[in-house]
Design a protein around this motif. Structure first.
Motif, PDB file in Angstrom:
ATOM      1  N   TYR A 365       8.260   0.062  11.235  1.00 23.57           N
ATOM      2  CA  TYR A 365       7.103  -0.611   9.748  1.00 23.57           C
ATOM      3  C   TYR A 365       6.967   0.883   8.960  1.00 23.57           C
ATOM      4  N   PRO A 366       7.586   1.090   7.626  1.00 21.39           N
ATOM      5  CA  PRO A 366       6.639   1.471   6.992  1.00 21.39           C
ATOM      6  C   PRO A 366       5.233   2.817   6.750  1.00 21.39           C
ATOM      7  N   LEU A 367       4.393   1.687   7.276  1.00 20.29           N
ATOM      8  CA  LEU A 367       3.535   2.151   7.034  1.00 20.29           C
ATOM      9  C   LEU A 367       2.735   3.591   8.252  1.00 20.29           C
ATOM     10  N   HIS A 368       3.417   3.910   8.829  1.00 23.15           N
ATOM     11  CA  HIS A 368       3.102   5.044   9.484  1.00 23.15           C
ATOM     12  C   HIS A 368       3.357   6.375   8.683  1.00 23.15           C
ATOM     13  N   ARG A 369       4.327   6.220   7.990  1.00 19.13           N
ATOM     14  CA  ARG A 369       4.667   7.041   7.006  1.00 19.13           C
ATOM     15  C   ARG A 369       3.975   7.288   5.689  1.00 19.13           C
ATOM     16  N   TYR A 370       3.641   6.363   4.974  1.00 17.67           N
ATOM     17  CA  TYR A 370       2.117   6.651   3.920  1.00 17.67           C
ATOM     18  C   TYR A 370       0.643   6.743   4.576  1.00 17.67           C
ATOM     19  N   HIS A 371       0.887   6.561   5.955  1.00 15.94           N
ATOM     20  CA  HIS A 371      -0.539   6.873   6.377  1.00 15.94           C
ATOM     21  C   HIS A 371      -0.705   8.695   6.461  1.00 15.94           C
ATOM     22  N   ALA A 372       0.839   9.356   6.638  1.00 14.70           N
ATOM     23  CA  ALA A 372       1.033  11.018   6.822  1.00 14.70           C
ATOM     24  C   ALA A 372       1.022  11.542   5.424  1.00 14.70           C
ATOM     25  N   TRP A 373       1.672  10.658   4.515  1.00 16.42           N
ATOM     26  CA  TRP A 373       1.629  10.681   3.278  1.00 16.42           C
ATOM     27  C   TRP A 373       0.265  11.048   2.932  1.00 16.42           C
ATOM     28  N   ALA A 374      -0.672   9.624   3.802  1.00 17.32           N
ATOM     29  CA  ALA A 374      -1.765  10.041   2.433  1.00 17.32           C
ATOM     30  C   ALA A 374      -2.409  11.617   2.963  1.00 17.32           C
ATOM     31  N   LYS A 375      -2.969  11.487   4.379  1.00 18.12           N
ATOM     32  CA  LYS A 375      -3.855  12.697   5.353  1.00 18.12           C
ATOM     33  C   LYS A 375      -3.412  14.131   4.414  1.00 18.12           C
ATOM     34  N   HIS A 376      -1.961  14.138   4.046  1.00 20.30           N
ATOM     35  CA  HIS A 376      -1.543  15.392   3.690  1.00 20.30           C
ATOM     36  C   HIS A 376      -1.868  15.552   1.990  1.00 20.30           C
TER      37      HIS A 376
END
Length: 401
Positions: A365-376
């Motif tokens: 599910y893509p949410l974990h990727r959005y979370h990583a981008w948000a931290k960046h």
């Protein structure tokens, strides 16, 4: 205050939505599952489509094949790009080209801008300093040889170097230092590097990636993208490739920071939409969890965050685009926008993870990727605390009332 977008700005956003419509956020391996970088290059196919839609030349004048639009139009496009986690150096290349157009010499502009607008070359910016916490312009020193004279030290980058190998020549600059976390460093053709001169002025050097004296070391961001540590070891740059105009670096940094805020806004909006869709379908005790008051209140708080991020973003972009005066310099509005973007995008993804429960951590599910981008994005170009300190300094220097 009227934040109504012009027809040209709306057309740019509509074109962006068309280009990004077919982009899947999980089109490349997940950073949670990939050892090292998620990919060796950015999305070149998407880059070509952006060029075909004239979205790489938004800020360029007609003489360079551009649309002559402003920072607001760029932010509208970046907002759409981040909703799908577009893996392209759109912000860095566009901002660098805009700075070269505004402050560079004629030869530098004629050699790079039209090609950058067509997507034939890629530009990036070394904007994070030596450690990611210190000012970027202090991480690299720039010096001229003595025979260049005073005029060479204060020009706009039109002269050519004439020195032989092994020593600086007339009109030549020597760069030494380290810049960390340079985005797309391995993919860009040219890197715009802020540097400090001996007389405490900031300059911008346009350095080819394979230039003699340029060394890259791989770094990996939280997004899984490959960054570069840029080492300059007595790299000699001709005078025409160095911009010494006052305010050039400050303007470029403000545009980069505001563009980062636009990316945070678009990402946050997409994450909240995903959360709403999930909460409307996920049932507990026979009811969708979206009907529970605790869930609704948390989602409403994040909606308020996004609206605050949006209004402060457009205020900052408008100040950059218009040059309008204010109670504080435009850097004050940029600082406020980055404070809200950093804090807001973090709260949005944290709430999204909480409301998704264990499903939010599922790598399918893509949410974990959005979370990583948000931290960046939260930490890019300085976290909220750094901009709060900068805003405090501005308020001390420009008392209100």
């Amino acid at each position: 205050m009227d934040f109504t977008f012009t027809e040209e700005q709306q057309a740019a956003a509509e074109a962006a939505r068309g280009v990004f419509a077919g982009v899947a956020p999980d089109a490349v391996p997940s950073p949670a599952l990939t050892r090292g970088a998620v990919a060796d290059d950015f999305d070149r196919a998407l880059w070509t489509r952006l060029a075909s839609a004239d979205l790489l030349s938004l800020l360029l004048d007609e003489e360079f094949g551009g649309a002559g639009l402003d920072a607001i139009a760029l932010c509208l496009v970046l907002r759409e790009a981040s909703k799908v986690l577009a893996r392209v150096p759109l912000l860095e290349s566009s901002a660098a080209a805009a700075a070269l157009q505004a402050y560079g010499g004629p030869e530098l502009k004629s050699s790079l801008l039209a090609r950058a607008g067509r997507g034939e070359i890629v530009l990036t910016v070394a904007a994070n300093g030596r450690t990611g916490h210190d000012p970027a312009e202090l991480a690299v020193t720039a010096r001229q040889n003595d025979t260049a004279g005073a005029t060479g030290a204060t020009g706009t980058g039109d002269d050519h170097g004439a020195g032989g190998p092994g020593e600086p020549g007339v009109g030549e600059w020597v760069l030494d230092g380290v810049q960390t976390m340079v985005p797309w460093a391995y993919d860009a053709d040219f890197v715009v590097v802020p540097a400090r001169t001996g007389d405490d002025r900031s300059v911008l050097a346009v350095v080819a990636r394979g230039h003699e004296g340029v060394v890259l070391a791989e770094q990996i961001s939280t997004t899984g993208e490959r960054l570069g540590e840029l080492r300059l070891e007595s790299a000699r740059i001709t005078d025409r490739d160095v911009i010494t105009a006052d305010g050039a670096w400050e303007w470029l940094r403000a545009l980069l920071t505001t563009g980062t805020c636009a990316q945070a806004l678009g990402l946050g909006e997409r994450v909240l939409t995903m959360t709403g869709e999930y909460a409307g379908k996920r049932e507990q005790f026979g009811h969708p969890i979206a009907t529970f008051q605790a869930v609704a209140v948390q989602a409403a708080d994040r909606y308020i965050d996004l609206r605050a991020m949006e209004v402060t973003l457009w205020q900052a972009a408008w100040r950059i685009a218009s040059g309008a005066p204010g109670a504080l310099p435009a850097s004050g509005d940029v600082a406020v926008a980055k404070i809200w973007a950093s804090e807001g995008v973090r709260r949005v993804v944290q709430t999204a993870q909480h409301l998704h429960g264990g499903f939010g951590a599922d790598v399918d599910y893509p949410l974990h990727r959005y979370h990583a981008w948000a931290k960046h994005l939260e930490l890019s170009l300085g976290p909220a605390a750094a901009h709060e300190e900068a805003l405090g300094d501005l308020l001390a220097a420009h008392p209100l009332g």
